[in-house]
Design a protein around this motif. Structure first.
Motif, PDB file in Angstrom:
ATOM      1  N   PRO A  93      34.829 -21.400   7.322  1.00 40.57           N
ATOM      2  CA  PRO A  93      33.338 -21.213   7.408  1.00 40.57           C
ATOM      3  C   PRO A  93      32.903 -21.356   9.078  1.00 40.57           C
ATOM      4  CG  PRO A  93      33.601 -22.625   5.570  1.00 40.57           C
ATOM      5  CD  PRO A  93      34.914 -22.414   5.915  1.00 40.57           C
ATOM      6  N   GLY A  94      32.490 -20.684   9.639  1.00 41.87           N
ATOM      7  CA  GLY A  94      31.797 -21.013  10.904  1.00 41.87           C
ATOM      8  C   GLY A  94      32.869 -20.442  12.043  1.00 41.87           C
ATOM      9  N   THR A  95      34.167 -20.240  11.668  1.00 38.26           N
ATOM     10  CA  THR A  95      34.883 -19.571  12.722  1.00 38.26           C
ATOM     11  C   THR A  95      34.799 -18.238  12.956  1.00 38.26           C
ATOM     12  OG1 THR A  95      36.825 -19.033  11.094  1.00 38.26           O
ATOM     13  CG2 THR A  95      36.879 -21.319  12.018  1.00 38.26           C
ATOM     14  N   TYR A  96      35.080 -17.682  14.309  1.00 41.34           N
ATOM     15  CA  TYR A  96      34.822 -16.249  14.520  1.00 41.34           C
ATOM     16  C   TYR A  96      35.648 -15.825  15.786  1.00 41.34           C
ATOM     17  CZ  TYR A  96      31.432 -18.141  17.759  1.00 41.34           C
ATOM     18  OH  TYR A  96      30.632 -18.891  18.918  1.00 41.34           O
ATOM     19  N   PRO A 110      22.600 -21.505  20.480  1.00 44.74           N
ATOM     20  CA  PRO A 110      23.368 -20.080  19.915  1.00 44.74           C
ATOM     21  C   PRO A 110      24.806 -20.843  20.250  1.00 44.74           C
ATOM     22  CG  PRO A 110      22.255 -19.832  22.061  1.00 44.74           C
ATOM     23  CD  PRO A 110      21.638 -21.469  21.443  1.00 44.74           C
ATOM     24  N   GLU A 111      25.573 -20.200  19.280  1.00 39.35           N
ATOM     25  CA  GLU A 111      27.026 -20.145  19.282  1.00 39.35           C
ATOM     26  C   GLU A 111      27.547 -19.337  20.759  1.00 39.35           C
ATOM     27  OE1 GLU A 111      27.792 -19.170  15.258  1.00 39.35           O
ATOM     28  OE2 GLU A 111      28.382 -21.293  14.857  1.00 39.35           O
ATOM     29  N   ILE A 119      32.564 -12.046  14.724  1.00 44.82           N
ATOM     30  CA  ILE A 119      33.459 -11.477  13.901  1.00 44.82           C
ATOM     31  C   ILE A 119      33.968 -12.630  13.099  1.00 44.82           C
ATOM     32  CG2 ILE A 119      35.489  -9.797  13.070  1.00 44.82           C
ATOM     33  CD1 ILE A 119      35.220  -8.769  15.880  1.00 44.82           C
ATOM     34  N   PRO A 120      33.636 -12.728  11.696  1.00 45.48           N
ATOM     35  CA  PRO A 120      34.001 -13.958  10.955  1.00 45.48           C
ATOM     36  C   PRO A 120      35.507 -13.903  10.711  1.00 45.48           C
ATOM     37  CG  PRO A 120      32.070 -12.828   9.795  1.00 45.48           C
ATOM     38  CD  PRO A 120      32.572 -12.179  10.888  1.00 45.48           C
ATOM     39  N   PHE A 167      37.116 -18.520  18.149  1.00 46.28           N
ATOM     40  CA  PHE A 167      36.446 -19.690  17.941  1.00 46.28           C
ATOM     41  C   PHE A 167      36.728 -20.498  16.697  1.00 46.28           C
ATOM     42  CE2 PHE A 167      33.880 -17.372  20.922  1.00 46.28           C
ATOM     43  CZ  PHE A 167      33.486 -18.539  21.974  1.00 46.28           C
ATOM     44  N   LEU A 168      37.627 -21.777  16.714  1.00 47.62           N
ATOM     45  CA  LEU A 168      38.086 -22.381  15.322  1.00 47.62           C
ATOM     46  C   LEU A 168      37.545 -23.698  15.132  1.00 47.62           C
ATOM     47  CD1 LEU A 168      41.721 -21.091  15.537  1.00 47.62           C
ATOM     48  CD2 LEU A 168      39.884 -19.939  14.430  1.00 47.62           C
ATOM     49  N   HIS A 169      37.933 -24.170  14.117  1.00 48.56           N
ATOM     50  CA  HIS A 169      37.622 -25.793  14.054  1.00 48.56           C
ATOM     51  C   HIS A 169      38.558 -26.970  14.539  1.00 48.56           C
ATOM     52  CE1 HIS A 169      34.287 -24.586  11.177  1.00 48.56           C
ATOM     53  NE2 HIS A 169      35.312 -24.070  10.554  1.00 48.56           N
TER      54      HIS A 169
END
Length: 192
Positions: A62-65, A27-28, A56-57, A94-96
């Motif tokens: 995509p995938g950052t929140y 899980p993230e 929260i997107p 949480f970024l790329h």
């Protein structure tokens, strides 16, 4: 290659690939997953109520929140949390990439500097100070939030690699800055 050697190779690959698959399905992380209710009670005392926005997107891809977790003294008002006797508030991004996170950190620093100088600033005499030892970069914003007692609340804004955010915590009359530093040290040990 003998069947025995082939079987050993297949077994090793299965274990390695299976472990990688399990890690990929992990899980993230979320703010309330990193600072649990038990952790929060250890830092600011209890009992506490919690309000969580787990994921929260964001518009950063995509995938950052963002993830927000706020603990407040039982029966406290989340809308006027500054008056609470005990509070722990964590916002994580949480970024790329670390470069994206650094840009957000630098923008936040500039926005807080402008807010502190504004004539209509919500808190008077706000001080912004860089602090070392908390991720890649961090600064603390301290301001008197209770004019009657002179109590100063602290907010630390930080980033470490691809993750950043802010942390504010207090257990009045104990030092908000020291409590917030303790919480952030805990968070930094849990980040990917």
């Amino acid at each position: 290659m003998s069947i025995k050697h082939y079987s050993i190779i297949v077994l090793i690959l299965t274990l390695v690939l299976g472990s990688a698959g399990l890690a990929a399905n992990a899980p993230e992380p979320t703010a309330c997953g990193i600072v649990t209710a038990g952790d929060a009670q250890k830092f600011v005392g209890g009992p506490l109520d919690v309000k969580e926005f787990a994921k929260i997107p964001t518009a950063n891809g995509p995938g950052t929140y963002d993830s927000i977790c706020t603990y407040i003294a039982k029966g406290g008002n989340f809308e006027s949390s500054i008056a609470a006797s005990r509070l722990l508030d964590v916002t994580l991004h949480f970024l790329h990439s670390a470069d994206e996170m650094k840009k957000i950190y630098e923008t936040s620093l500039e926005q807080y500097r402008q807010m502190a100088k504004a004539l209509d600033a919500p808190f008077k005499n706000a001080m912004i100070t860089p602090i070392a030892g908390f991720g890649d970069q961090a600064f603390v914003l301290e301001a008197v939030t209770d004019p009657k007692t002179g109590y100063k609340s602290a907010l630390i804004v930080f980033y470490k690699g691809k993750v950043g955010g802010s942390v504010g915590a207090w257990k009045k009359p104990d030092s908000s800055l020291e409590t917030t530093k303790t919480v952030l040290k805990h968070i930094l040990t849990k980040l990917p």
